[in-house]
Scaffold this motif. Structure first.
Motif, PDB file in Angstrom:
ATOM      1  N   UNK A   1     -11.897 -20.945  -6.045  1.00  0.00           N
ATOM      2  CA  UNK A   1     -12.117 -22.396  -6.163  1.00  0.00           C
ATOM      3  C   UNK A   1     -10.839 -23.147  -5.775  1.00  0.00           C
ATOM      4  N   UNK A   2      -9.701 -22.678  -6.248  1.00  0.00           N
ATOM      5  CA  UNK A   2      -8.432 -23.338  -5.913  1.00  0.00           C
ATOM      6  C   UNK A   2      -8.163 -23.243  -4.414  1.00  0.00           C
ATOM      7  N   UNK A   3      -8.444 -22.097  -3.827  1.00  0.00           N
ATOM      8  CA  UNK A   3      -8.244 -21.886  -2.394  1.00  0.00           C
ATOM      9  C   UNK A   3      -9.111 -22.857  -1.592  1.00  0.00           C
ATOM     10  N   UNK A   4     -10.402 -22.938  -1.950  1.00  0.00           N
ATOM     11  CA  UNK A   4     -11.323 -23.841  -1.239  1.00  0.00           C
ATOM     12  C   UNK A   4     -10.866 -25.297  -1.360  1.00  0.00           C
ATOM     13  N   UNK A   5     -10.526 -25.707  -2.562  1.00  0.00           N
ATOM     14  CA  UNK A   5     -10.187 -27.118  -2.758  1.00  0.00           C
ATOM     15  C   UNK A   5      -8.863 -27.451  -2.078  1.00  0.00           C
ATOM     16  N   UNK A   6      -7.922 -26.524  -2.113  1.00  0.00           N
ATOM     17  CA  UNK A   6      -6.643 -26.780  -1.454  1.00  0.00           C
ATOM     18  C   UNK A   6      -6.828 -26.905   0.057  1.00  0.00           C
ATOM     19  N   UNK A   7      -7.615 -25.994   0.641  1.00  0.00           N
ATOM     20  CA  UNK A   7      -7.834 -26.043   2.098  1.00  0.00           C
ATOM     21  C   UNK A   7      -8.559 -27.325   2.500  1.00  0.00           C
ATOM     22  N   UNK A   8      -9.598 -27.665   1.769  1.00  0.00           N
ATOM     23  CA  UNK A   8     -10.384 -28.846   2.143  1.00  0.00           C
ATOM     24  C   UNK A   8      -9.560 -30.123   1.975  1.00  0.00           C
ATOM     25  N   UNK A   9      -8.776 -30.199   0.903  1.00  0.00           N
ATOM     26  CA  UNK A   9      -7.964 -31.412   0.716  1.00  0.00           C
ATOM     27  C   UNK A   9      -6.887 -31.502   1.795  1.00  0.00           C
ATOM     28  N   UNK A  10      -6.365 -30.346   2.204  1.00  0.00           N
ATOM     29  CA  UNK A  10      -5.363 -30.360   3.273  1.00  0.00           C
ATOM     30  C   UNK A  10      -5.965 -30.894   4.564  1.00  0.00           C
ATOM     31  N   UNK A  11      -7.172 -30.450   4.902  1.00  0.00           N
ATOM     32  CA  UNK A  11      -7.813 -30.916   6.134  1.00  0.00           C
ATOM     33  C   UNK A  11      -8.167 -32.404   6.040  1.00  0.00           C
ATOM     34  N   UNK A  12      -8.649 -32.830   4.869  1.00  0.00           N
ATOM     35  CA  UNK A  12      -9.020 -34.241   4.724  1.00  0.00           C
ATOM     36  C   UNK A  12      -7.798 -35.151   4.849  1.00  0.00           C
ATOM     37  N   UNK A  13      -6.713 -34.804   4.152  1.00  0.00           N
ATOM     38  CA  UNK A  13      -5.546 -35.714   4.176  1.00  0.00           C
ATOM     39  C   UNK A  13      -4.891 -35.719   5.542  1.00  0.00           C
ATOM     40  N   UNK A  14      -4.972 -34.588   6.267  1.00  0.00           N
ATOM     41  CA  UNK A  14      -4.391 -34.592   7.609  1.00  0.00           C
ATOM     42  C   UNK A  14      -5.250 -35.423   8.558  1.00  0.00           C
ATOM     43  N   UNK A  15      -6.568 -35.406   8.348  1.00  0.00           N
ATOM     44  CA  UNK A  15      -7.442 -36.197   9.229  1.00  0.00           C
ATOM     45  C   UNK A  15      -7.385 -37.682   8.891  1.00  0.00           C
ATOM     46  N   UNK A  16      -7.152 -38.019   7.613  1.00  0.00           N
ATOM     47  CA  UNK A  16      -7.227 -39.417   7.182  1.00  0.00           C
ATOM     48  C   UNK A  16      -5.863 -40.012   6.836  1.00  0.00           C
ATOM     49  N   UNK A  17      -4.796 -39.241   7.018  1.00  0.00           N
ATOM     50  CA  UNK A  17      -3.434 -39.729   6.739  1.00  0.00           C
ATOM     51  C   UNK A  17      -3.306 -40.218   5.306  1.00  0.00           C
ATOM     52  N   UNK A  18      -3.594 -39.332   4.382  1.00  0.00           N
ATOM     53  CA  UNK A  18      -3.523 -39.682   2.950  1.00  0.00           C
ATOM     54  C   UNK A  18      -2.659 -38.646   2.227  1.00  0.00           C
ATOM     55  N   UNK A  19      -1.473 -38.367   2.763  1.00  0.00           N
ATOM     56  CA  UNK A  19      -0.677 -37.258   2.219  1.00  0.00           C
ATOM     57  C   UNK A  19      -0.328 -37.447   0.752  1.00  0.00           C
ATOM     58  N   UNK A  20      -0.048 -38.697   0.332  1.00  0.00           N
ATOM     59  CA  UNK A  20       0.382 -38.906  -1.052  1.00  0.00           C
ATOM     60  C   UNK A  20      -0.773 -38.842  -2.034  1.00  0.00           C
ATOM     61  N   UNK A  21      -1.989 -38.684  -1.558  1.00  0.00           N
ATOM     62  CA  UNK A  21      -3.162 -38.650  -2.432  1.00  0.00           C
ATOM     63  C   UNK A  21      -3.892 -37.309  -2.369  1.00  0.00           C
ATOM     64  N   UNK A  22      -3.181 -36.262  -1.948  1.00  0.00           N
ATOM     65  CA  UNK A  22      -3.858 -34.972  -1.821  1.00  0.00           C
ATOM     66  C   UNK A  22      -4.434 -34.478  -3.155  1.00  0.00           C
ATOM     67  N   UNK A  23      -3.715 -34.604  -4.283  1.00  0.00           N
ATOM     68  CA  UNK A  23      -4.338 -34.165  -5.546  1.00  0.00           C
ATOM     69  C   UNK A  23      -5.619 -34.922  -5.874  1.00  0.00           C
ATOM     70  N   UNK A  24      -5.648 -36.224  -5.515  1.00  0.00           N
ATOM     71  CA  UNK A  24      -6.846 -37.015  -5.814  1.00  0.00           C
ATOM     72  C   UNK A  24      -8.033 -36.575  -4.956  1.00  0.00           C
ATOM     73  N   UNK A  25      -7.763 -36.040  -3.765  1.00  0.00           N
ATOM     74  CA  UNK A  25      -8.839 -35.533  -2.903  1.00  0.00           C
ATOM     75  C   UNK A  25      -9.207 -34.109  -3.310  1.00  0.00           C
ATOM     76  N   UNK A  26      -8.204 -33.352  -3.745  1.00  0.00           N
ATOM     77  CA  UNK A  26      -8.445 -31.940  -4.087  1.00  0.00           C
ATOM     78  C   UNK A  26      -9.335 -31.799  -5.317  1.00  0.00           C
ATOM     79  N   UNK A  27      -9.180 -32.710  -6.273  1.00  0.00           N
ATOM     80  CA  UNK A  27      -9.936 -32.539  -7.520  1.00  0.00           C
ATOM     81  C   UNK A  27     -11.443 -32.622  -7.323  1.00  0.00           C
ATOM     82  N   UNK A  28     -11.981 -33.666  -6.662  1.00  0.00           N
ATOM     83  CA  UNK A  28     -13.432 -33.663  -6.450  1.00  0.00           C
ATOM     84  C   UNK A  28     -13.908 -32.503  -5.578  1.00  0.00           C
TER      85      UNK A  28
END
Lengths: 189, 301
Positions: free
Chosen positions: A148-175
């Motif tokens: 679960x941690x692996x999946x959420x970390x990978x997905x949040x990394x891809x989302x923040x890189x696509x949307x330029x939200x580096x400072x909000x990665x934990x907020x994207x990773x949790x959902x």
């Protein structure tokens, strides 16, 4: 009448245009190089993702991974393709709403489905391991949490890189973690 | 009639084609049919003109009403249906969410100064989703079967109904009692207040205590009580008047604490029942068997 069906030139304007037609896979939008790149980006969550990697949203890879997930659960005696589809749709809609609220640029449904689908790969590995060992023991719990941690970390990394939200990665990773946590419940129970 | 009678031989003379339908009609001496088939020649044009005008007027008015209604609906949708109006409530930083989560367990004594009520929806939404996930975990662990609907549907329905329903009720009571709190602040307050419920559900699922609810009641009092006191403190600091404060604080405390009791007894109790049934077979019955053996042996002797 004869003018409408005049000779070979009516159907094939020239032999060159037939050869110039793109290959079938390209017409269908299936690019194995991109699929391989995205899969490697998921498998190595510590590697930085390129900003425009997810601009090319394809659903071929996610579809394969979802089918693989359902297939591996089937090997464990659980027919849950319907649940995978339902949870996937609800999870994608929730993430789409959330990311559109949080990002400045907005995100498309295809991008959300593509990222969440590619990042399901660790869950496929977990469900495949469930064929050999029970996930209700201590080892299973540790493996589930890791997946679960692996999946959420990978997905949040891809989302923040696509949307330029580096400072909000934990907020994207949790959902994302919540969505993959529900998939983990399907795998374990 | 007399006129028609005179026209019959004239028509006969003008055309060689005889319309048998006209012949039959003409031969019928009924005034009703002939009157209906041919109206007065001098008024027919005016009647049709009036009907035409009325019909066009109706069509135009209908079209105007439809267009006006469509414009109003589009304007209302662009104003209220645009989800971009929720964007400011999702603009938060991770440390802010963490701080607000911890503060939801730290009540402050109400004073003359207004306590801060945040206008934020990200944290409360995540807490609600977490509660849904924990309920799913609890139901899966208990093999809870839902006769109609699905586990996920039940969890979604229960949690969102509580969150929005309680916020709506409290908003109405706040309006009646003249409390200075908005609907977004109530949603945020109630959402963060559910963090206590998440902790209780998680600990209650991970730690099973059979035959005894003491552990649950302890968690209920501590975590449920702390989050309730926090919410009550915020509302009291924003309300004037003793009876108004009493109404608002009692309502929110009762609903908040009773909801946690409901979650426990609706879902977690099943785990206890199952574990009691599965664990109780030979060990519990053994004393009775031993007593019976002793009784029989005494009887023989």
């Amino acid at each position: 009448m004869s003018g409408e069906f005049g000779g070979n030139d009516g159907f094939y304007s020239s032999s060159d245009s037939y050869e110039d037609e793109p290959p079938l896979l390209e017409e269908l939008g299936i690019n194995f190089d991109h699929i391989t790149q995205k899969t490697l980006a998921v498998l190595n969550p510590f590697k930085a993702a390129e900003h425009d990697m997810m601009q090319d949203t394809d659903l071929a890879g996610p579809l394969v991974f979802c089918l693989a997930f359902g297939g591996s659960l089937m090997l464990c005696g659980k027919l849950q393709f319907g649940y995978i589809y339902g949870i996937g749709v609800v999870g994608c809609m929730a993430m789409y709403f959330l990311l559109n609220m949080m990002s400045l640029t907005g995100v498309s449904v295809g991008c959300v489905v593509s990222v969440l689908g590619y990042c399901l790969l660790p869950m496929v590995i977990l469900s495949s391991s469930a064929v050999l060992l029970s996930l209700k023991g201590m080892i299973g719990i540790v493996l589930t949490v890791l997946a679960v941690v692996w999946c959420s970390f990978s997905s949040s990394k891809l989302f923040v890189s696509a949307l330029s939200m580096e400072n909000q990665q934990p907020l994207v990773a949790y959902p994302c973690g919540l969505v993959y946590g529900v998939f983990a419940l399907l795998t374990v129970f | 009639m007399a006129d028609r009678g005179q026209s019959w031989p004239t028509q006969q003379d003008e055309s060689a084609i005889i319309d048998l339908g006209d012949v039959n009609d003409r031969d019928d001496g009924s005034d009703y049919e002939t009157d209906m088939s041919r109206g007065p020649t001098d008024g027919s044009g005016k009647g049709s003109l009036e009907e035409d005008v009325r019909k066009r007027l109706t069509d135009n008015v209908t079209q105007m009403v439809w267009n006006a209604g469509t414009q109003q609906a589009k304007r209302a949708w662009s104003l209220y249906g645009n989800i971009d109006i929720l964007r400011p409530y999702f603009n938060v930083e991770p440390h802010e969410v963490r701080t607000r989560l911890l503060q939801s367990f730290l009540p402050r004594m109400p004073s003359s100064e207004k306590q801060r009520a945040y206008r934020e929806l990200y944290g409360p939404l995540m807490v609600v989703f977490t509660l849904i996930a924990l309920l799913l975990f609890q139901m899966k662990a208990a093999e809870h079967k839902v006769e109609e609907g699905t586990l996920m549907g039940t969890a979604f329905g229960v949690c969102f109904t509580y969150w929005w329903g309680t916020a709506a009720l409290m908003w109405f009571l706040s309006y009646v009692c003249n409390a200075h709190i908005t609907s977004i602040q109530l949603l945020s307050l109630l959402g963060y207040g559910l963090a206590g419920h998440c902790v209780v559900i998680l600990l209650g699922t991970l730690i099973h205590t059979s035959h005894d609810h003491l552990f649950f009641y302890l968690l209920w009092a501590v975590f449920g009580g702390l989050s309730t006191l926090k919410m009550v403190g915020v509302i009291l600091s924003r309300t004037h008047g003793k009876s108004q404060r009493l109404i608002l604080s009692c309502t929110i405390a009762a609903i908040h604490l009773l909801f946690l009791l409901y979650l426990h007894f609706a879902y977690h109790q099943i785990v206890e029942d199952l574990s009691r049934v599965l664990d109780s077979d030979p060990v519990v019955k053994q004393p009775e068997v031993v007593n019976n053996v002793r009784t029989v042996s005494k009887g023989e002797i």
